[in-house]
Design an enzyme around this catalytic site. Sequence first.
Site, PDB file in Angstrom:
ATOM      1  N   GLU A 261      -5.286  19.904  59.565  1.00 21.99           N
ATOM      2  CA  GLU A 261      -4.617  18.738  58.971  1.00 21.99           C
ATOM      3  C   GLU A 261      -4.424  17.678  60.049  1.00 21.99           C
ATOM      4  OE1 GLU A 261      -1.043  19.887  56.893  1.00 21.99           O
ATOM      5  OE2 GLU A 261      -2.075  21.406  55.723  1.00 21.99           O
ATOM      6  N   HIS A 279      -0.355  18.027  51.793  1.00 27.05           N
ATOM      7  CA  HIS A 279       0.821  18.694  52.375  1.00 27.05           C
ATOM      8  C   HIS A 279       2.119  17.997  51.944  1.00 27.05           C
ATOM      9  CE1 HIS A 279       2.157  21.415  55.951  1.00 27.05           C
ATOM     10  NE2 HIS A 279       3.104  21.359  55.019  1.00 27.05           N
TER      11      HIS A 279
HETATM   12  N1  LIG Z   1       3.574  23.019  51.679  1.00 29.10           N
HETATM   13  C1  LIG Z   1       4.749  22.769  52.225  1.00 29.10           C
HETATM   14  O1  LIG Z   1       5.128  21.617  52.401  1.00 29.10           O
HETATM   15  C2  LIG Z   1       5.652  23.888  52.612  1.00 29.10           C
HETATM   16  C3  LIG Z   1       5.124  25.072  53.050  1.00 29.10           C
HETATM   17  N2  LIG Z   1       5.950  26.073  53.438  1.00 29.10           N
HETATM   18  C4  LIG Z   1       5.322  27.323  53.888  1.00 29.10           C
HETATM   19  O2  LIG Z   1       5.712  28.357  53.013  1.00 29.10           O
HETATM   20  C5  LIG Z   1       5.947  29.520  53.787  1.00 29.10           C
HETATM   21  C6  LIG Z   1       6.882  30.448  53.038  1.00 29.10           C
HETATM   22  O3  LIG Z   1       8.156  29.857  52.974  1.00 29.10           O
HETATM   23  P1  LIG Z   1       9.454  30.686  52.550  1.00 29.10           P
HETATM   24  O4  LIG Z   1       9.246  31.334  51.240  1.00 29.10           O
HETATM   25  O5  LIG Z   1      10.611  29.772  52.682  1.00 29.10           O
HETATM   26  O6  LIG Z   1       9.481  31.784  53.696  1.00 29.10           O
HETATM   27  P2  LIG Z   1      10.264  33.167  53.693  1.00 29.10           P
HETATM   28  O7  LIG Z   1      10.312  33.589  55.116  1.00 29.10           O
HETATM   29  O8  LIG Z   1      11.512  33.068  52.903  1.00 29.10           O
HETATM   30  O9  LIG Z   1       9.263  34.144  52.895  1.00 29.10           O
HETATM   31  C7  LIG Z   1       8.036  34.560  53.373  1.00 29.10           C
HETATM   32  C8  LIG Z   1       7.749  35.907  52.745  1.00 29.10           C
HETATM   33  O10 LIG Z   1       6.426  36.306  53.074  1.00 29.10           O
HETATM   34  C9  LIG Z   1       6.456  37.719  53.212  1.00 29.10           C
HETATM   35  N3  LIG Z   1       5.262  38.180  53.903  1.00 29.10           N
HETATM   36  C10 LIG Z   1       5.003  38.148  55.239  1.00 29.10           C
HETATM   37  N4  LIG Z   1       3.783  38.679  55.462  1.00 29.10           N
HETATM   38  C11 LIG Z   1       3.274  39.028  54.261  1.00 29.10           C
HETATM   39  C12 LIG Z   1       2.048  39.621  53.837  1.00 29.10           C
HETATM   40  N5  LIG Z   1       1.096  39.953  54.714  1.00 29.10           N
HETATM   41  N6  LIG Z   1       1.848  39.838  52.511  1.00 29.10           N
HETATM   42  C13 LIG Z   1       2.797  39.510  51.614  1.00 29.10           C
HETATM   43  N7  LIG Z   1       3.994  38.966  51.955  1.00 29.10           N
HETATM   44  C14 LIG Z   1       4.212  38.720  53.266  1.00 29.10           C
HETATM   45  C15 LIG Z   1       7.755  37.996  53.947  1.00 29.10           C
HETATM   46  O11 LIG Z   1       8.163  39.344  53.799  1.00 29.10           O
HETATM   47  C16 LIG Z   1       8.689  37.021  53.250  1.00 29.10           C
HETATM   48  O12 LIG Z   1       9.350  37.633  52.149  1.00 29.10           O
HETATM   49  C17 LIG Z   1       6.504  28.976  55.114  1.00 29.10           C
HETATM   50  O13 LIG Z   1       6.293  29.872  56.185  1.00 29.10           O
HETATM   51  C18 LIG Z   1       5.757  27.684  55.309  1.00 29.10           C
HETATM   52  O14 LIG Z   1       4.628  27.884  56.112  1.00 29.10           O
HETATM   53  C19 LIG Z   1       7.306  25.961  53.387  1.00 29.10           C
HETATM   54  C20 LIG Z   1       7.889  24.801  52.943  1.00 29.10           C
HETATM   55  C21 LIG Z   1       7.103  23.659  52.543  1.00 29.10           C
HETATM   56  O1  LIG Z   2       7.834  19.164  57.116  1.00 28.39           O
HETATM   57  C1  LIG Z   2       6.761  18.972  56.595  1.00 28.39           C
HETATM   58  O2  LIG Z   2       6.103  17.996  56.847  1.00 28.39           O
HETATM   59  C2  LIG Z   2       6.175  19.979  55.650  1.00 28.39           C
HETATM   60  C3  LIG Z   2       7.080  21.092  55.282  1.00 28.39           C
HETATM   61  C4  LIG Z   2       6.551  22.420  55.616  1.00 28.39           C
HETATM   62  O3  LIG Z   2       5.377  22.663  55.611  1.00 28.39           O
HETATM   63  C5  LIG Z   2       7.513  23.460  56.001  1.00 28.39           C
HETATM   64  O4  LIG Z   2       8.726  23.230  55.900  1.00 28.39           O
HETATM   65  O5  LIG Z   2       7.063  24.539  56.425  1.00 28.39           O
END
Ligand SMILES: NC(=O)C1=CN([C@@H]2O[C@H](COP(=O)(O)OP(=O)(O)OC[C@H]3O[C@@H](n4cnc5c(N)ncnc54)[C@H](O)[C@@H]3O)[C@@H](O)[C@H]2O)C=CC1
Ligand SMILES: O=C(O)CCC(=O)C(=O)O
Length: 320
Positions: A261, A279
């Site tokens: 990205e 994103h």
């Molecule tokens: N597109 C965007 O703007 C955003 C993207 N994200 C991404 O989403 C991800 C997840 O966010 P949350 O749910 O808040 O994190 P979280 O930490 O609450 O949940 C992640 C889950 O993934 C599980 N996990 C880890 N390895 C795994 C595997 N191999 N197979 C299955 N499950 C597995 C963990 O046990 C945990 O329950 C973040 O790490 C971030 O990279 C988060 C916010 C915004």
């Molecule tokens: O902060 C951003 O620009 C994207 C959010 C995100 O990917 C995250 O919170 O992991």
Amino acid sequence: MTSRVVLVADPLPATALEGLGPGFEVRHCDGADRVRLLAAVAEADALLVRSATTVDAEVLAAAPRLAVVGRAGVGVDNIDVAAATAAGVVVVNAPAANVVSAAELTCGLLLAAARDIQAAGRELKSGVWRRGTHVGTELAGKTLGIVGLGRIGLAVARRMTAFDMTVLGHDPYATPETADQHGLKLVPLEELLSRSDFITVHVPRTPDTVGLIGEAELRLVKPTAYLANVARGGIVDEAALHTALRESRLAGAALDVFEDEPCTDSPLLGLDNVTVTPHLGASTREAQERAATDVVRALLRTLGGESVPEALNAPRSARG
Ligand SMILES: NC(=O)C1=CN([C@@H]2O[C@H](COP(=O)(O)OP(=O)(O)OC[C@H]3O[C@@H](n4cnc5c(N)ncnc54)[C@H](O)[C@@H]3O)[C@@H](O)[C@H]2O)C=CC1
Ligand SMILES: O=C(O)CCC(=O)C(=O)O
């Protein structure tokens, strides 16, 4: 007392930065401009970023005063946490701030993919009124497979249950109690992939999860299924996904995140059955405000000795 310097390398709401108070001097730089970042970080006591700035060993080495890196969001894969720890730099994030926004975008992308909303809209805006080629599929009665049952995955489960979907989940750390509470069934990854009509990925990007959904996994998926990735690029292997879509081994994909990205030239962008956003998972006013406020509060607590202003103490992070 001399002010401590907080370097803000990605755009953050000014209102949240005001919470730092008078003991801090806020400076801004464009974290994507490597030369400027390396120069500016030399005088920083704290560095605040979103996802666009990479904080690697080189940045840390250029920052002798740095005590804390704050990530205004969830994923810290743009920060070399091991190198930071070795350098005595604390990394803090805002783990709950983006949950609702990321979950809502996921639901939106699943609906958009199922009904071809993005392609139909693009076509109509170009002056073509064509209904026959955009026949979609209902969500009701279908199976949704959620890979990663953390904050966002579970928030998606709660919302998509309202669309009368059956929900399967895979997460090595999820408990049967969590599954019961959310009305979903825990299954191995292979079973989730082969049974689901819609699959959505919500795991962090780590060495273990890069390529989690690759060539072999995509061969298990139904040809009528849709796959969404609002987590991180690379968790779904893009080359394998492109091949699967081209060979009609998958009905469509919805992607908010990409291996590299900003992404403007991926072959995936050329496929009609791929719905994309740049994103935008956390790009709502509410999430940005919460993420910045939460990370400023974490930064103040980490630096210690700073009283956290009352306004920042109120719980800001919404329940997912
Ligand atoms: N597109 C965007 O703007 C955003 C993207 N994200 C991404 O989403 C991800 C997840 O966010 P949350 O749910 O808040 O994190 P979280 O930490 O609450 O949940 C992640 C889950 O993934 C599980 N996990 C880890 N390895 C795994 C595997 N191999 N197979 C299955 N499950 C597995 C963990 O046990 C945990 O329950 C973040 O790490 C971030 O990279 C988060 C916010 C915004
Ligand atoms: O902060 C951003 O620009 C994207 C959010 C995100 O990917 C995250 O919170 O992991």
